[in-house]
Motif scaffolding. Sequence first.
Motif, short mmCIF file in Angstrom:
data_model
loop_
_atom_site.label_atom_id
_atom_site.label_comp_id
_atom_site.label_asym_id
_atom_site.label_seq_id
_atom_site.Cartn_x
_atom_site.Cartn_y
_atom_site.Cartn_z
N SER A 23 0.85 -1.19 0.00
CA SER A 23 0.00 0.00 0.00
C SER A 23 0.88 1.24 0.00
CB SER A 23 -0.91 0.03 1.24
OG SER A 23 -1.66 1.23 1.30
N VAL A 82 -6.48 -4.21 3.92
CA VAL A 82 -6.23 -2.82 3.55
C VAL A 82 -7.46 -2.26 2.85
CG1 VAL A 82 -5.17 -3.50 1.35
CG2 VAL A 82 -4.63 -1.26 2.35
N GLY A 83 -7.80 -1.00 3.16
CA GLY A 83 -8.94 -0.35 2.53
C GLY A 83 -9.10 1.07 3.04
N ASP A 84 -9.67 1.92 2.22
CA ASP A 84 -9.87 3.33 2.58
C ASP A 84 -11.29 3.49 3.12
OD1 ASP A 84 -9.91 6.06 2.80
OD2 ASP A 84 -9.78 6.45 0.64
N ARG A 88 -6.31 7.99 1.59
CA ARG A 88 -5.21 7.34 2.30
C ARG A 88 -5.71 5.99 2.80
NH1 ARG A 88 -3.93 12.32 6.31
NH2 ARG A 88 -6.20 12.08 6.46
N GLN A 89 -5.08 4.93 2.35
CA GLN A 89 -5.54 3.60 2.72
C GLN A 89 -5.28 3.29 4.18
OE1 GLN A 89 -3.78 1.00 -0.46
NE2 GLN A 89 -5.92 0.64 -0.96
N ASP A 90 -6.29 2.73 4.83
CA ASP A 90 -6.22 2.35 6.23
C ASP A 90 -5.96 0.85 6.34
OD1 ASP A 90 -7.20 5.09 6.98
OD2 ASP A 90 -9.00 4.35 5.97
N GLY A 133 -8.11 6.54 -7.13
CA GLY A 133 -8.77 5.27 -6.86
C GLY A 133 -9.69 4.89 -8.01
N ASN A 153 -10.34 -7.70 1.18
CA ASN A 153 -9.84 -6.33 1.12
C ASN A 153 -10.70 -5.44 0.24
OD1 ASN A 153 -6.83 -6.57 2.36
ND2 ASN A 153 -7.31 -8.43 1.22
N ASP A 154 -10.44 -4.15 0.33
CA ASP A 154 -11.10 -3.15 -0.50
C ASP A 154 -11.03 -3.57 -1.96
OD1 ASP A 154 -12.00 -0.81 -1.74
OD2 ASP A 154 -10.86 0.52 -0.42
N HIS A 193 -6.09 1.20 -6.01
CA HIS A 193 -5.60 2.46 -5.45
C HIS A 193 -4.18 2.75 -5.92
CE1 HIS A 193 -3.74 5.03 -2.31
NE2 HIS A 193 -4.95 5.57 -2.21
#
Length: 578
Positions: A390, A455-457, A463-465, A490, A530-531, A535
């Motif tokens: 990421s 991982v995902g925003d 900004r990916q969290d 994205g 995940n998302d 991204h």
Amino acid sequence: MGEWESPGGISMVRACRCWQVGVVVSVVASAGCRPPKGKPAAPASAGVIRLVDGAQAAGIRWSMDPCRSGRKYLPETNSGGGGFIDYNQDGRLDVLLINGSPLPGYKGAAPHHALYRNNGDGTFTDVASASGLPVGSKEYLMGASAGDFDNDGWPDLYFTAVGKDRLFRNERGRFVDVTQPAGLGDPLWASSAAWLDYDHDGNLDLFVANYVEWSTETDRPCGTDKEPQYCPPYQYRGAPPTLYRNRGNGTFEDVSAKSGVRGNPSKTLSATPCDANGDGWTDLFLANDTDPDVLLINRGDGTFSDESVPMGVAVGSDGRATGSMGVDIATPFNDGRVTIAVGNFIGQGMSFFTRLPGESGGLALYENLKREAGLADPTLPMSTFGLVFSDLDLDGGLDIAALNGNLDENLAVGQRRESYRQLPLILRSRGDRTFADVAAGAGLTEPLLGRGLAVGDYDDDGRQDLLAFQNEGPPRLWHNESTGGGAWLGVRLEGTRSPRDGTGAVVTLSGKGWEQSRVATTSRSYLATNDPRVHFGLGAVKPERLVIRWSSGTVDTIPDPPVNGYLRIVEGKGVARP
């Protein structure tokens, strides 16, 4: 436990049958050209990575209970998964949390799973019961994979388990168990699953990665009476994987044998889709615990072949199989070349298989560049389960987040007792094809019993969290509060001839002298979904072209794509309204 030891670390393996051929591949790869050492792979950035745990403040009160029985049953130490999913299609990522179930000898309260709905204001509400998902289960659930198998626009969930797996169809925000009518329910110990359109018919097929042949009746005692331990996986036979072909009518056909995947009983912990040789067909990398890793190359005729040995990704740099766990695959050097990052057991260090320059198609050579990339030393003392690429600081270079934790509080290497809880790693890209651990500066100073990492925003700020799962204890929802970075982009995909959720599409963003590429998939890391959005961090560069190569063969090109937002791309139509 002397069989776990090897010079310079631990191999946990008897891989003599593959050692010689693994060394030959390594030597051949090393004799080829190394990656170019010209200009940096990513622009320099003054950005600072900062991650802040917001789980409690967001209302996530759940805690993982592995249901320890006191008998050291193997599933107890491997569990800890979940992930991000927009289950109600409101445009916001929700949080799925998965627990095990009581095993013989467990005396605690019945544990529960959770689905936390994103309220859009930084808080979450548990809606598992109202959503139709199981709050508890007789199966010992491990992880989940999200994918829209019926192409209705709503993400469905496949739960892996020790015992019967379960498929839940999403009916506009409410889940219905369709395991039996769909012809699914793998009875083996499934660790992870991956959705992919392996035959390019527009329907998502399902690959189920199985671990070992284990049951409470066949469980083996290890360690001593005073200090019992979880047995290493080489005490058990590997369980073969399963590939289900989606018939397009709500049912699946087991094609494991005729596709060629059945002959790989390899103790798999993670299965990750990729296009390893650049021929446009989705391949699968299998991270195997103490057996050589497997790279299943899609021949494009409905069959796969294991090409891990000739392509140089079967074993570690010492020619031995590794205790492989989490995997992510990307092009971290912005030159279009695929890298397979694999989290391994203590004493082995992360594998960092990077494709050598060459033509696409056929067999491609990979070389383990973990030392050249600066990854060997920081990862050597870790057992890395969760692992994701990421661009956390949006400087244009992919960073690596690694979640670590030991298997047993009694584990010793030689005369040294290993740490049970371990620090996470944030391996920041320096922009020169090397990485540096900045976890402490990022605020991650607490040792965890890490397992899955997603991982995902979740707040859509670009900004990916990160969502970190423990084998025992509460999860961490690390909100990305990094500063000083650059622009980002994205992409949300919507297939028409390809799978509706875009799974398997290769998305490439490029500009003058650089190229970033991603494969759209939710199946990354370990026991995590995940998302689904793709991204890109950009730093100071300007993108000139966005290209989507869909699994159907359709190619969409968007010149001069706008930045700092999420684009919705519809197959064959280009940019659509959000």
